[in-house]
Enzyme design. Structure first.
Site, PDB file in Angstrom:
ATOM      1  N   LYS A 131      10.561   0.775   7.110  1.00  0.00           N
ATOM      2  CA  LYS A 131      10.898   2.135   6.632  1.00  0.00           C
ATOM      3  C   LYS A 131       9.650   2.994   6.817  1.00  0.00           C
ATOM      4  O   LYS A 131       8.727   2.950   6.012  1.00  0.00           O
ATOM      5  CB  LYS A 131      11.295   2.067   5.155  1.00  0.00           C
ATOM      6  N   GLU A 167      -1.042  -2.126  -0.493  1.00  0.00           N
ATOM      7  CA  GLU A 167      -2.249  -1.486   0.051  1.00  0.00           C
ATOM      8  C   GLU A 167      -2.221  -0.050  -0.439  1.00  0.00           C
ATOM      9  O   GLU A 167      -1.443   0.760   0.078  1.00  0.00           O
ATOM     10  CB  GLU A 167      -2.229  -1.516   1.591  1.00  0.00           C
ATOM     11  N   CYS A 182      -7.007   6.006   3.561  1.00  0.00           N
ATOM     12  CA  CYS A 182      -7.131   5.256   2.303  1.00  0.00           C
ATOM     13  C   CYS A 182      -8.569   4.844   2.065  1.00  0.00           C
ATOM     14  O   CYS A 182      -9.044   4.843   0.946  1.00  0.00           O
ATOM     15  CB  CYS A 182      -6.223   4.040   2.337  1.00  0.00           C
ATOM     16  N   GLU A 192      -8.436  10.469  -6.216  1.00  0.00           N
ATOM     17  CA  GLU A 192      -8.265  10.473  -4.760  1.00  0.00           C
ATOM     18  C   GLU A 192      -7.702  11.838  -4.357  1.00  0.00           C
ATOM     19  O   GLU A 192      -6.610  12.212  -4.782  1.00  0.00           O
ATOM     20  CB  GLU A 192      -7.291   9.360  -4.348  1.00  0.00           C
TER      21      GLU A 192
END
Ligand code: NAD
Length: 498
Positions: free
Chosen positions: A191, A266, A300, A400
């Site tokens: 997906k 992750e 990331c 973040e």
């Protein structure tokens, strides 16, 4: 692939995509999704409509899982590891041959400068090469056990693996998760993200050209809360690999828990690079800046915090600031662009909110890259911004941001550096710059994160190196051989033969 055209200096409208984008791939056949609905991809460099994609849903996911099971019971499941490796090698070759084309699609879709998209395509090819070679080298063991027995372990595929990937590095993330899962003989349901997935669709077409049997790889684009949630919660998916935000990761883990299914997460990061006074600053500088602005900071493992020992603080800050002022922000397809747009208006607004609130708190800016007045008005451009002497507890140094924003934090000595580096909710990557070998080892051991890079950052992508996080950055490892262990199940066999 058809439709490639030179892209230098072109706008998104000048590039042909060259294949129908509004379909799902199930059991080797492309078709409209159940109900026929579509979503629009946007070109973030222009803010223009780019292409429709399928809005897959639960019915498509169910069909894809059926097709994957069928493949496992049929042609795909019948292949031995060497044959799987050959197919992955052929696919890697196709990706290499199409690297320029894939880079164009990534530029259109993600807003990633061509040179960075090309590097992602090469990394995807490297994953496929690595896992092609590794497929027939993962083995069980024979175990010393009581006399009269032979005991051994076998490594077997999970079966159907679900892969939910984000928009920021579609090629790399598909390479490391789908590549490893296929190498171990799983059948995948993938997906991709609704914001950007053209290179995933192109990759799936290349896989068919390379001869991957129908159903080994199924692709269902769609919204996270529809296709994504249906995949995460499907009772006949045997393993889930999720890359994305912490909040969605928690939902996926909860869905996996309901089915007692293993999951690799992750997630995000707030990764530091730590510059000691004895570091080779000239060598460090390009890594300090690039790791913050690559893919407009939407990485990331972005080094969003730069910790600098006080005696060299001003010198490192000034050198980084000079590099920031020289950055060229522009359309992803333009030549010589360092920083493209961010993915969406929403993403840009979130970043601008962080920047505005930092300015209101009086956080000083060391430098910002200029934004050219001629940039397309609809594009989602953010001026890369470097903040000076930021408090380690400030929101800018804790949250973040996922944009081209870095904070500089001074420190005094090793213990202070460790306290600051380990002082966030995340634990993905850390970089350490020092010439002192003993300190390199002490820091590598004391940093709480999944990987430490000493006198480099990112090890040039290193597909061979296991990757993953601790704390809110997730758990489980992808890349390297570790991914192959994660995408397989160990079975113990004990034979009593007297
Ligand atoms: P996101 O969590 O919103 O989306 C990621 C994927 O999850 C998309 O495919 C989305 O459609 C899907 N999704 C959304 N809701 C879902 C649901 N309810 N159930 C199942 N699937 C769902 O993340 P994002 O904002 O697109 O990506 C950015 C985040 O990803 C950042 O936090 C970044 O750090 C992280 N990231 C981590 C890595 C890594 O390797 N650790 C790599 C890239 C990105």
């Amino acid at each position: 692939m058809e439709g490639a055209r030179s892209a230098e200096g072109a706008t998104g409208r000048d590039i042909e995509i060259g294949f129908p984008t509004d379909q799902v791939l199930i059991g080797g056949a492309w078709s409209a999704p159940d109900g026929g609905a579509t979503l629009d991809l946007e070109n973030p460099s222009e803010g223009s409509r780019l292409a429709p994609i399928a809005r897959g849903g639960a019915a498509d996911i169910s069909r894809a899982v059926n097709a994957a099971e069928h493949a496992l019971a049929g042609a795909w499941g019948a292949l031995d590891a060497t044959e799987r490796g050959r197919l992955l090698a052929a696919l890697g070759q196709k990706v290499l041959e199409n690297a320029d084309r894939l880079a164009e699609l990534e530029a259109l879709d993600v807003g990633k400068p061509l040179v960075q998209g090309r590097a992602d395509a090469i990394a995807l090819a490297r994953y496929l090469e690595f896992y092609a070679g590794a497929a027939d080298k993962v083995h069980g063991e024979t175990l010393p056990f009581r006399s009269g027995y032979t005991a051994l372990t076998l490594r077997e595929p999970h079966g159907v693996t679900g892969h939910i990937v984000p928009w920021n590095y579609p090629m790399q993330i598909v390479g490391r998760s789908v590549g490893a899962a296929l190498a171990m003989g799983n059948a995948c349901v993938l997906k991709p993200a609704e914001e950007a997935c053209l290179t995933v669709l192109a990759f799936a077409r290349l896989a068919a050209e390379a001869g991957l049997p129908p159903g080994a790889l199924n692709v269902v684009p769609g919204l996270g809360e529809e296709a994504g949630a249906a995949l995460a919660g499907h009772p006949r998916v045997n393993h889930l690999s999720f890359t994305g935000s912490v909040a969605t990761g928690a939902l996926v883990q909860a869905a996996a828990a309901a089915n007692a299914v293993p999951v690799t997460l992750e997630l995000g990061g707030k990764s530091p690079q730590i510059v000691f006074a004895d570091a080779d600053v000239e060598a460090a500088l390009p890594f300090l800046v690039n790791a913050g602005i690559q893919n407009a900071g939407q990485t990331c493992s972005a080094a969003s915090r730069i910790l600098i020992e006080r005696p060299v603080y001003a010198a490192v800050r000034d050198a980084m600031a000079a590099r920031y002022r020289a950055l060229r922000v522009g359309r992803a397809l333009d030549a010589g662009v360092d920083v493209g747009p961010v993915i969406s208006r929403r993403q840009r607004d979130q970043i601008e909110t962080h920047l505005a609130s930092a300015r209101d708190r009086g956080v000083r800016i060391a430098a910002a890259a200029p934004l050219d007045a001629g940039l397309p008005r609809g594009g989602h451009y953010v001026a890369p911004t470097l903040f000076d002497e930021v408090d380690a507890d400030d929101a800018l140094a804790q949250q973040e941001i996922f944009g081209p924003v870095q904070v500089l934090i001074p420190f005094d000595g090793e213990a202070d550096a460790l306290r600051i580096a380990n002082g966030t909710a995340y634990g993905l990557v850390a970089g350490v710059w020092t010439r002192d070998g003993a300190r390199q080892l002490r820091m590598a051991r004391a940093l709480k994160c999944g990987q430490v890079f000493v006198n480099n950052y990112g090890a040039a992508g290193g597909v061979e190196l296991p990757f993953g996080g601790v704390k809110h950055s997730g758990h489980g490892r992808e890349k390297g051989f570790e991914a192959l262990y994660g995408f397989s199940v160990l079975k113990t066999v004990a034979i009593r033969h007297g």
